[in-house]
Design a protein around this motif. Structure first.
Motif, PDB file in Angstrom:
ATOM      1  N   VAL A 141      -4.351  11.303  -1.620  1.00  0.00           N
ATOM      2  CA  VAL A 141      -4.798  11.360  -2.870  1.00  0.00           C
ATOM      3  C   VAL A 141      -4.281  10.368  -3.767  1.00  0.00           C
ATOM      4  CG1 VAL A 141      -5.036  12.621  -4.943  1.00  0.00           C
ATOM      5  CG2 VAL A 141      -5.022  13.786  -2.657  1.00  0.00           C
ATOM      6  N   GLY A 142      -2.874   9.795  -3.824  1.00  0.00           N
ATOM      7  CA  GLY A 142      -2.338   8.960  -4.552  1.00  0.00           C
ATOM      8  C   GLY A 142      -2.314   7.215  -4.149  1.00  0.00           C
ATOM      9  N   GLN A 143      -3.382   7.280  -3.216  1.00  0.00           N
ATOM     10  CA  GLN A 143      -3.305   5.851  -2.629  1.00  0.00           C
ATOM     11  C   GLN A 143      -3.415   4.661  -3.536  1.00  0.00           C
ATOM     12  OE1 GLN A 143      -5.583   4.739   1.047  1.00  0.00           O
ATOM     13  NE2 GLN A 143      -6.787   3.507  -0.284  1.00  0.00           N
ATOM     14  N   ARG A 144      -2.461   3.752  -3.464  1.00  0.00           N
ATOM     15  CA  ARG A 144      -2.407   2.730  -4.519  1.00  0.00           C
ATOM     16  C   ARG A 144      -2.030   1.357  -3.691  1.00  0.00           C
ATOM     17  NH1 ARG A 144      -2.272   2.976  -9.547  1.00  0.00           N
ATOM     18  NH2 ARG A 144      -1.481   1.513 -10.981  1.00  0.00           N
ATOM     19  N   LEU A 183       0.873  -1.193  -0.096  1.00  0.00           N
ATOM     20  CA  LEU A 183       0.003  -0.134  -0.026  1.00  0.00           C
ATOM     21  C   LEU A 183       1.061   1.240   0.137  1.00  0.00           C
ATOM     22  CD1 LEU A 183      -2.587   1.489   0.556  1.00  0.00           C
ATOM     23  CD2 LEU A 183      -2.372   0.981   2.808  1.00  0.00           C
ATOM     24  N   LYS A 184       0.736   2.063  -0.950  1.00  0.00           N
ATOM     25  CA  LYS A 184       1.468   3.309  -1.006  1.00  0.00           C
ATOM     26  C   LYS A 184       0.530   4.441  -0.640  1.00  0.00           C
ATOM     27  CE  LYS A 184       5.074   2.358  -4.406  1.00  0.00           C
ATOM     28  NZ  LYS A 184       5.733   2.679  -5.574  1.00  0.00           N
ATOM     29  N   ASP A 185       1.089   5.305  -0.069  1.00  0.00           N
ATOM     30  CA  ASP A 185       0.275   6.739  -0.102  1.00  0.00           C
ATOM     31  C   ASP A 185      -0.917   6.610   1.131  1.00  0.00           C
ATOM     32  OD1 ASP A 185       0.125   9.506   0.331  1.00  0.00           O
ATOM     33  OD2 ASP A 185      -0.727   9.517  -1.892  1.00  0.00           O
ATOM     34  N   PRO A 211     -10.236   4.896  -3.351  1.00  0.00           N
ATOM     35  CA  PRO A 211      -9.887   5.667  -2.168  1.00  0.00           C
ATOM     36  C   PRO A 211     -10.332   4.872  -0.922  1.00  0.00           C
ATOM     37  CG  PRO A 211     -11.524   6.905  -3.181  1.00  0.00           C
ATOM     38  CD  PRO A 211     -10.984   5.659  -4.201  1.00  0.00           C
ATOM     39  N   GLU A 212     -11.086   4.090  -0.886  1.00  0.00           N
ATOM     40  CA  GLU A 212     -11.644   3.120   0.236  1.00  0.00           C
ATOM     41  C   GLU A 212     -10.610   1.828   0.190  1.00  0.00           C
ATOM     42  OE1 GLU A 212     -15.499   1.090   2.141  1.00  0.00           O
ATOM     43  OE2 GLU A 212     -15.800   2.823   0.910  1.00  0.00           O
TER      44      GLU A 212
END
Length: 118
Positions: free
Chosen positions: A51-54, A45-47, A76-77
């Motif tokens: 806003v840039g969650q991945r 999981l990044k960020d 986003p969830e």
């Protein structure tokens, strides 16, 4: 199998492991055709909450050739993102099996009779 083969990489907390395994449980039937030692899974999981969650789910399957499958989501969830990467990986595993099973791949089937060369 998933619980034994899943590595939590950056971004996830150890306390979330059981919840993640439950979210990915639908992968289990797709992976049953492989021996446990043939499969490795890693989720990262990044960020987180940014806003840039991945979320990235990677799967390595050691067979005749080594498969490396990757599924990502930027939902986003977090629960939705886990569902998306799980479903994406299921599709990729199904596609890989279809390509390598003789009944679905003409090049892998053995002809019953040789065609006449006339």
């Amino acid at each position: 199998m998933i619980g034994q083969r899943l590595h939590l990489a950056a971004g996830f907390h150890v306390s979330e492991r059981d919840w993640i395994i439950q979210r990915l449980a639908a992968l289990e039937p797709r992976l049953r055709s492989f021996r446990d030692e043939q499969v490795d899974l890693e989720i990262s999981l990044k960020d987180r909450d940014g806003v840039g969650q991945r979320v990235t789910l990677e799967c390595w399957i050691r067979r005749n050739t080594r498969l490396h499958l990757v599924s990502t989501s930027s939902a986003p969830e977090l629960a939705v993102a886990l569902n998306e990467v799980r479903n994406g990986l299921i599709r990729q595993i199904d596609d890989a099996k279809t390509r390598t099973e003789p009944r679905n791949n003409r090049a892998l089937r053995h002809p019953h009779t040789a065609p006449n060369a006339e």
